[in-house]
Each structure stands twice: as structure tokens, then as C-alpha cells.
Motif scaffolding. Sequence first.
Motif, short mmCIF file in Angstrom:
data_model
loop_
_atom_site.label_atom_id
_atom_site.label_comp_id
_atom_site.label_asym_id
_atom_site.label_seq_id
_atom_site.Cartn_x
_atom_site.Cartn_y
_atom_site.Cartn_z
N GLY A 1 90.74 51.67 23.25
CA GLY A 1 90.10 50.75 22.18
C GLY A 1 91.20 49.44 22.39
O GLY A 1 90.76 48.47 21.88
N LEU A 2 92.32 49.61 23.12
CA LEU A 2 93.24 48.63 22.94
C LEU A 2 93.41 47.95 24.34
O LEU A 2 93.46 48.83 25.35
CB LEU A 2 94.38 49.00 22.40
N SER B 1 97.43 49.11 17.40
CA SER B 1 96.68 49.59 16.33
C SER B 1 97.55 51.01 16.21
O SER B 1 97.42 51.84 16.94
CB SER B 1 95.36 49.88 16.60
N THR B 2 98.36 50.97 15.19
CA THR B 2 98.94 52.36 14.82
C THR B 2 97.88 53.62 14.75
O THR B 2 98.26 54.64 15.04
CB THR B 2 100.11 52.30 13.59
N ASN C 1 103.60 40.68 19.52
CA ASN C 1 102.59 41.57 19.12
C ASN C 1 102.06 41.23 17.90
O ASN C 1 102.32 40.79 17.00
CB ASN C 1 103.19 42.91 19.12
N ARG C 2 100.63 41.53 17.86
CA ARG C 2 99.67 41.06 16.47
C ARG C 2 98.78 42.47 16.36
O ARG C 2 98.38 43.41 17.26
CB ARG C 2 98.74 40.09 16.93
N LEU C 3 98.68 42.86 15.13
CA LEU C 3 97.56 43.95 14.67
C LEU C 3 96.27 43.41 15.15
O LEU C 3 96.16 42.17 15.53
CB LEU C 3 97.67 44.32 13.20
N GLU C 4 95.56 44.30 14.88
CA GLU C 4 93.89 44.00 15.17
C GLU C 4 93.63 42.80 14.20
O GLU C 4 92.55 42.26 14.75
CB GLU C 4 92.93 45.11 15.30
#
Length: 402
Positions: free
Chosen positions: A154-155, A182-183, A392-395
Motif C-alpha cells: 500500500g506504500l 505508515s507505521t 518523509n510524510r505520513l499518509e
Amino acid sequence: MKITDIKVFVTCPGRNFVTVKVYTDQGLTGVGDATLNGRELAVASYLKDHVVPCLLDRDPMRSEDIWHYLYRGAYWRRGPVTMAAIAAIDTALWDLKAKAANMPLYQLLGGASRDRVLCYTHAQGREISEAVDAVGARIEQGYKAVRAQVGIPGLPDVYGTGSSGVTNTAADSDLPKEEVWSTAKYMPRIPALFEELRAAHGADVHLLHDTHHRLTPIEAARLAKDLEPYRLFWLEDTVPAENQDGFRLIRQHSTTPLAVGEVFNTIWDCKQLIEEQLIDFIRTTCVHAGGPTALRRIMDFAGVHHVRTACHGAADMSPICLGANLHLDLWVPNFGIQEYSGYTDEMLSVFPHAWTFSDGYLHPGDAPGHGVDFDETLADKHPYQRAYLPVNRLEDGTLWHW
């Protein structure tokens, strides 16, 4: 002996490197690495505009005094730019000093504590099956230790999770690449990877994993606990290390060995981690931690507290840094392992070297100095190209730790 000149070179044989060369009135020279990936020109300017004028006509044999002159004398201490500049000068002076003594650097440090240096390299894939095959290929090449990474469903590809281990090169873009993280999607993926790796390759190969500072302490503790059945050599860079107390929580919940330190600049960045035995491996490296003078102090301090060494060895530091690290690795009693991501032929042509790789081990060689040279003429054919490390960015768009 006097220092007559110090030149600073910025060259890009595939990626940018900053090199310092110290010249003396007796014809001896020494070279050092000052590369700070994504901020190379800041270090080059610091050296040319502020450091070099202060060192002309000084005795290069007084490397200890020069180190403190550059560290204490600047008043504004520490930081990646300052310490990379100090490291370059210090490495060049140790190189010069060992050449004057006509011996390899490790002999000047006290001699070898081992015959060869265990190293690990990288393997990764977008799918678990691809990563398993990539680790197998590294084992076939003779490696006894492999850092394994895998893509996250999904990433898009993120550093260390795709088919390539390269972060960025000067050809990629003239602005930072923005990656997505995404952790929640990452956490179940990694134990599944190592379950397959152990099933395919058995218990003898040393397996490592890098989380690249992306987790919170409780997330890191959960991951470290989940990975215990697979007996990792280490779990690396679990949390951002500005708050060293974060490692205490991880330690309380898991016996998975922990490694950290590639972004550390001084002994003060790792003092608590080492003193309280919150880590098992310290990953500081010559170019980022102030050169051999500072790094061997960190190594000795770590040895008192049962912490082993594991110098950062990514390809965004020049072969000069690796050469200096290897001499320290061969000498230091509490050695653990050396990262070795390798270099292209184009890079190695600019930096002729004495170190060798065989059957999963490295050796720095016995050439006088640290054994790595610098071809000024060839370097001129590879001009600097602006490049950055990714961000880096979160979703949801939140800027996160890269």
C-alpha cells in the motif's frame, strides 16, 4: 614539519563527496573525508573560509592539539557541519602521521586486535519473496551478515524498502524527494519478512534490520519483541535518538540487540545510551563524529560498558571514511561489525584504495596511512551536482522522520 596548504575538493562521481588534502613542506600529504550528504557545500565553505586559514604553518604532527583547537576554539561546538569539517582535517592528519611513520594507521593506534573485519551489506525487495532471494544472493557472495528490508503493501518505495538500497543520487532530482510512510502497515510486515528469511536461510546467517528512526518508543518495543524469535544481530535506529531516554522503554520490553549512532556527532550524543547500556552497538563513524581522534574515544568509552562498535558505512561517505573506519575496526578491542554498502567503479577510480573484501570480511591493507588516495585530476571531471536526501510524510501529509 609545517602545513603549507590545505585544499578542499567537491566531486561527484555518481554522488557528491567532499575531500580535504593537507600538504606539508616535507612533501607528505594526507587526505580526509568531509562529506555531509545533502549539505556538502556548507562543509566545504566552513573548511575553506574558516578552518584552512587557521592551520597554515602549524605542525601537522600535533593532531590532538589541532583537534581541540578546532572544537573548543570555535566556541560554537558540535553539529554536523562543524564535526564533518573537524573529521576531515583529523583524518588527513592521522593519514599523514602514519605515512611519516611508514606504517598503516592501525599500527599507530596500537596494532591489530583481529585478523580481519566482519562486515554486513544490504539486501531488499518490494515483496518478501524478492527480499528473501536478495539475501540469498548476498550469502552466495560470501557475506556472513546481511541487513534485510522489504517493501510495505500500500506504500510506494521508501528508502530501504524497495528494490534498490540507494537513497538518492545527484541525477535523481535537484529538490528533495518526498516519501510516504505508515507505521501501521510496516509493523506486521517485518516479522513476516524475518520468519521467511530464517525458514529459507537458516540460523547461521546474521540478519539485521533498519527502521530508520521512524518509530515511537512503544512501537519500537513492540517490534523488537515481535522479532525475538528470529534472533536478529540487531535492530537499528528504532527511534529518533535526540531523547536518549526513549531507548529505556525498548530495553524494558525486549532482548533484541539495539544499534544506533550514525547521525551522532560527538560522544555527548551517545553518553547516556552507552553508560546505561541501553544499546548494544554504537554506529558512530569517522566523518560524522570528528575523525579518528574523537571516534576512538567513543569506542573506548563503549568498551567499558559492554557496547560494541559498528561504524556506519553507507555509500554517501567517501571511500576515505571507510578506509579510516577499517583501521579503527582492526584495532578496537570491542569491535562488533562494519557496514559495507559498496561503491561503484567510477567512485573507486577517484579514490584508489588498499582495503580489500573477501568471504564476508574486510581488511584495511598495510599501505602507510589509512590506505586511501585521491585522484585530483579525475575528480575534476566529475563536478558537483546539487542533491538532497529524501524527506518523509505520513499518509495524512504530516512531515515525519526520514
